[in-house]
Design an enzyme around this catalytic site. Structure first.
Site, short mmCIF file in Angstrom:
data_model
loop_
_atom_site.label_atom_id
_atom_site.label_comp_id
_atom_site.label_asym_id
_atom_site.label_seq_id
_atom_site.Cartn_x
_atom_site.Cartn_y
_atom_site.Cartn_z
N SER A 175 0.86 -1.19 0.00
CA SER A 175 0.00 0.00 0.00
C SER A 175 0.89 1.24 0.00
O SER A 175 1.73 1.39 -0.88
CB SER A 175 -0.96 -0.02 1.19
OG SER A 175 -1.89 1.03 1.12
N HIS A 202 -2.47 -1.32 -3.34
CA HIS A 202 -3.64 -0.48 -3.10
C HIS A 202 -3.55 0.78 -3.97
O HIS A 202 -2.75 1.68 -3.70
CB HIS A 202 -3.72 -0.07 -1.63
CG HIS A 202 -4.06 -1.19 -0.71
ND1 HIS A 202 -4.03 -1.05 0.66
CD2 HIS A 202 -4.43 -2.47 -0.93
CE1 HIS A 202 -4.38 -2.20 1.23
NE2 HIS A 202 -4.62 -3.07 0.27
N ASP A 299 -4.36 -5.09 6.11
CA ASP A 299 -4.66 -5.95 4.96
C ASP A 299 -3.48 -6.89 4.71
O ASP A 299 -2.33 -6.47 4.63
CB ASP A 299 -4.92 -5.09 3.72
CG ASP A 299 -5.46 -5.90 2.55
OD1 ASP A 299 -5.95 -7.03 2.79
OD2 ASP A 299 -5.40 -5.40 1.42
#
Length: 358
Positions: A175, A202, A299
């Protein structure tokens, strides 16, 4: 006090504040940025300048925690100067600000690949307002004030790998700060792994075409945005589309194909790392390897548990090299990581394990 050790929030005294360098050729922008930051007790504007060379001169004398860098400036552009500014900043984070650097553009992805921590579109000179201030502070919160888990002080124990099969598939999740980390990850891959590599970063959908193009420049392996039902091939990198989770399934004849899904939980991103990890654990068992790079949140932790339960291994980026040690830190604190490494050392570690088990 280094920036990655300071949480955003009201603090008292200049010694505890995040030191910020503003680099922008617009006097209006410099003034507005300074006003936004000085209204928050957590920041101290250490210096303002209108060009990259003066920024480098200042960084040679004084440390800062954060650099707000414009792209369009006289002399050297912010993108061209970015590598030198990152080097001179000695660990300082950089947020790119530009009116012509839209968040899904090739320039924005290039800036992230070079090492910028984030990018933010700058409004017209007469359009600065509360919305921009909230967006800027939100980006800083993402980088410096990522939420700390209740068990953040828990001891980290590395997990000994189990299973006796060679690596069959690698899934990589990232991310905030992940595009640059991916470049380092693939730079460290000196020999082909002989397995498919799935990547979930992401990003909003508008980023994905430029991201895949940029990723292809970072490695000699072919890179493509994953398509539904295509058969996964060795030494091919598959990128999750911006509007779907990247997974896989076993076909009737034993091959493994891409399986895209738009399902999401209330707290998950789309694309998300957890579904990808769960899918490779299901399809590849002890041959699955999960890699968790820099990023905010958790995540990847749930999916990493599936990989470990299936006999595979999970490698997480170490805290020192992460822009935000949220995702890899969560995996590490859960006791799911076999190793904590800077990105450039992850593929050699995986290669070593593959050679041992082959």
């Amino acid at each position: 006090m280094r920036a990655d050790k300071v949480a955003i929030g009201p603090v008292h005294g200049e010694a505890s504040a995040l030191r910020v360098l503003i680099v922008d050729d617009s006097v209006v922008a410099r003034t507005v940025l300074e006003r936004i930051l000085t209204a928050h007790e957590g920041f101290l504007v250490a210096h303002k300048t209108n060009n990259a060379q003066q920024a480098l001169d200042f960084l040679a004398r004084k440390p800062v925690d954060l650099i707000l860098l414009d792209v369009e400036m006289p002399g050297q552009s912010g993108i061209v100067a970015l590598p030198k500014i990152l080097e001179a900043g000695n660990g300082a984070k950089v947020i790119i600000l530009s009116g012509n650097c839209q968040e899904g553009s090739a320039v924005a992805v290039e800036a992230l690949a070079l090492g910028a921590s984030d990018i933010l579109s700058k409004p017209d000179r007469g359009s600065f307002g509360d919305q921009f201030a909230r967006a800027l502070l939100g980006r800083m919160e993402r980088i410096f004030g990522a939420e700390r888990d209740d068990d953040s002080s828990a001891a980290i124990h590395l997990r000994q790998p189990s299973g006796e099969r060679a690596i069959a598939c690698i899934g990589v999740g990232a991310s905030t700060g992940g595009i640059h980390a991916l470049g380092q990850l693939f730079a460290g891959m000196t020999v082909p792994m002989g397995v498919p590599i799935l990547v979930t970063q992401h990003l909003p959908p508008s980023f994905i075409p430029y991201f895949a193009t940029q990723l292809a420049r970072m490695t000699s392996l072919p890179v493509k945005v994953a398509e539904q039902s295509e058969i996964l091939m060795a030494d091919q990198i598959y990128v999750a589309p911006g509007e779907a989770n990247l997974g896989c399934r076993r076909t009737w004849n034993g091959q493994i194909a891409v399986a895209l899904s738009s399902d999401r939980t209330p707290l998950s991103s789309l694309p998300a790392v957890d579904p990808m990890f769960m899918a490779i654990a299901r399809c590849y068992g002890s041959g699955a390897v999960g890699v968790v790079l820099t990023g905010m949140g958790r995540d990847g932790t749930s999916g990493a548990g599936h990989i470990v339960d299936g006999g595979g291994i999970v490698i997480a980026q170490d805290e020192a090299s992460s822009v935000v040690w949220g995702m890899p830190g969560s995996v590490a604190r859960a006791g799911l990581a076999t190793a904590l490494l800077p990105p450039e050392k992850i593929m050699p570690f995986a290669t070593q394990r593959c050679a041992i088990l082959a």
